[in-house]
Structures are given as structure tokens and as C-alpha cells.
Motif scaffolding. Structure first.
Motif, mmCIF file in Angstrom:
data_model
loop_
_atom_site.group_PDB
_atom_site.id
_atom_site.type_symbol
_atom_site.label_atom_id
_atom_site.label_comp_id
_atom_site.label_asym_id
_atom_site.label_seq_id
_atom_site.Cartn_x
_atom_site.Cartn_y
_atom_site.Cartn_z
ATOM 1 N N GLU A 18 0.821 -1.217 0.000
ATOM 2 C CA GLU A 18 0.000 0.000 0.000
ATOM 3 C C GLU A 18 0.854 1.266 0.000
ATOM 4 O OE1 GLU A 18 -2.995 -0.398 3.063
ATOM 5 O OE2 GLU A 18 -3.792 -2.207 2.131
ATOM 6 N N ILE A 19 1.940 1.213 -0.757
ATOM 7 C CA ILE A 19 2.817 2.372 -0.922
ATOM 8 C C ILE A 19 2.597 2.921 -2.324
ATOM 9 C CG2 ILE A 19 5.213 3.145 -1.089
ATOM 10 C CD1 ILE A 19 5.875 0.979 0.992
ATOM 11 N N TYR A 20 2.126 4.162 -2.368
ATOM 12 C CA TYR A 20 1.814 4.794 -3.650
ATOM 13 C C TYR A 20 2.566 6.107 -3.846
ATOM 14 C CZ TYR A 20 -1.882 1.353 -3.341
ATOM 15 O OH TYR A 20 -2.564 0.165 -3.200
ATOM 16 N N SER A 21 3.214 6.594 -2.801
ATOM 17 C CA SER A 21 3.959 7.844 -2.864
ATOM 18 C C SER A 21 5.157 7.699 -3.796
ATOM 19 C CB SER A 21 4.449 8.219 -1.460
ATOM 20 O OG SER A 21 5.507 9.146 -1.524
ATOM 21 N N GLU A 22 5.266 8.605 -4.752
ATOM 22 C CA GLU A 22 6.386 8.572 -5.698
ATOM 23 C C GLU A 22 7.719 8.664 -4.958
ATOM 24 O OE1 GLU A 22 6.221 8.192 -9.143
ATOM 25 O OE2 GLU A 22 4.059 7.938 -8.955
ATOM 26 N N ARG A 23 7.799 9.526 -3.958
ATOM 27 C CA ARG A 23 9.051 9.701 -3.208
ATOM 28 C C ARG A 23 9.443 8.423 -2.477
ATOM 29 N NH1 ARG A 23 9.200 15.291 -0.106
ATOM 30 N NH2 ARG A 23 11.414 15.100 -0.469
ATOM 31 N N MET A 24 8.468 7.745 -1.891
ATOM 32 C CA MET A 24 8.775 6.499 -1.184
ATOM 33 C C MET A 24 9.194 5.415 -2.163
ATOM 34 S SD MET A 24 6.196 6.199 2.039
ATOM 35 C CE MET A 24 7.096 4.782 2.630
ATOM 36 N N LEU A 25 8.514 5.331 -3.301
ATOM 37 C CA LEU A 25 8.889 4.348 -4.319
ATOM 38 C C LEU A 25 10.327 4.583 -4.792
ATOM 39 C CD1 LEU A 25 5.606 4.303 -6.421
ATOM 40 C CD2 LEU A 25 6.555 2.366 -5.154
ATOM 41 N N ARG B 163 20.143 13.234 -10.766
ATOM 42 C CA ARG B 163 19.143 13.706 -11.736
ATOM 43 C C ARG B 163 17.817 14.077 -11.105
ATOM 44 N NH1 ARG B 163 19.928 9.893 -16.856
ATOM 45 N NH2 ARG B 163 18.124 11.045 -17.564
ATOM 46 N N GLY B 164 17.563 13.633 -9.881
ATOM 47 C CA GLY B 164 16.385 14.056 -9.131
ATOM 48 C C GLY B 164 15.051 13.853 -9.822
ATOM 49 N N PRO B 165 14.721 12.625 -10.204
ATOM 50 C CA PRO B 165 13.441 12.400 -10.890
ATOM 51 C C PRO B 165 12.249 12.719 -9.998
ATOM 52 C CG PRO B 165 14.363 10.320 -10.166
ATOM 53 C CD PRO B 165 15.411 11.371 -9.906
ATOM 54 N N GLU B 166 11.177 13.146 -10.622
ATOM 55 C CA GLU B 166 9.943 13.472 -9.896
ATOM 56 C C GLU B 166 9.041 12.257 -9.724
ATOM 57 O OE1 GLU B 166 8.870 16.559 -8.668
ATOM 58 O OE2 GLU B 166 10.914 17.247 -9.054
ATOM 59 N N THR B 167 9.161 11.297 -10.645
ATOM 60 C CA THR B 167 8.272 10.136 -10.595
ATOM 61 C C THR B 167 9.088 8.848 -10.546
ATOM 62 O OG1 THR B 167 8.154 9.803 -12.988
ATOM 63 C CG2 THR B 167 6.553 11.361 -12.008
#
Length: 101
Positions: free
Chosen positions: A48-55, A74-78
């Protein structure tokens, strides 16, 4: 009663707890990045992890240092962008290994 049921039939952990535990120990190993990105995403969904940062954080912890560095720089957002960065690094590493032969 529910706890006893879970202990007997599910090994004592809920699906979410089990998936979280699997994420904590997950490593890419020799799996190709495209496949590994899908595997990590599926386990995260079960957790139940959906946060882009946590992924992205779980991905950084599961891949090699070159990939981790590339993600950080590169600091991706997604999550998809982070996986694409890893695919680029993996391709580059494979090409370098082929050139060395």
C-alpha cells in the motif's frame, strides 16, 4: 481469534506487513531493470505504498551504486522517471562491458 487465524494460515503477517518486509530486503541482483522496476512496483502496491518519493527511496536502496548515484544527481519526480534513469545506466554499463571484451 483473528490473530490465531493469521498465525496459522498466513504465517503471522498480514499481506501489507509481508510486502513491507520484502521491500526492505529487495535487491535487483541480476534481474534486468525493466523487469525489476515492475516487480518493485507490484510489491509496493501490496504494501500500500503509492507515494512517488517512497517508491524512489525503495528503488535507490535496491539497485547498485551507479544507479543510485544517477537517481540522486538527476532528481526524478516520478518512479517511472527513476526507473528510466536506471535503464539508461544499465544500458551504459552493458555497453562498457561489451567494449571491454
Amino acid at each position: 481469534m483473528e490473530k490465531a487465524f493469521m498465525n496459522y494460515f498466513a504465517g503471522g503477517e498480514t499481506t501489507v506487513e509481508s510486502a513491507l518486509n520484502e521491500l526492505k530486503h529487495l535487491k535487483q541482483g541480476k534481474m534486468r531493470m525493466v523487469q525489476f522496476g515492475k516487480v518493485l512496483r507490484e510489491i509496493a502496491r501490496k504494501a500500500e505504498i503509492y507515494s512517488e518519493r517512497m517508491l524512489i527511496s525503495y528503488l535507490k536502496a535496491a539497485v547498485n551504486m551507479e544507479m543510485t548515484r544517477a537517481i540522486v544527481y538527476r532528481g526524478p519526480e516520478t518512479y517511472a522517471d527513476a526507473v528510466n534513469i536506471c535503464v539508461e545506466v544499465e544500458t551504459d554499463l552493458c555497453n562498457r562491458n561489451m567494449d571491454a571484451v
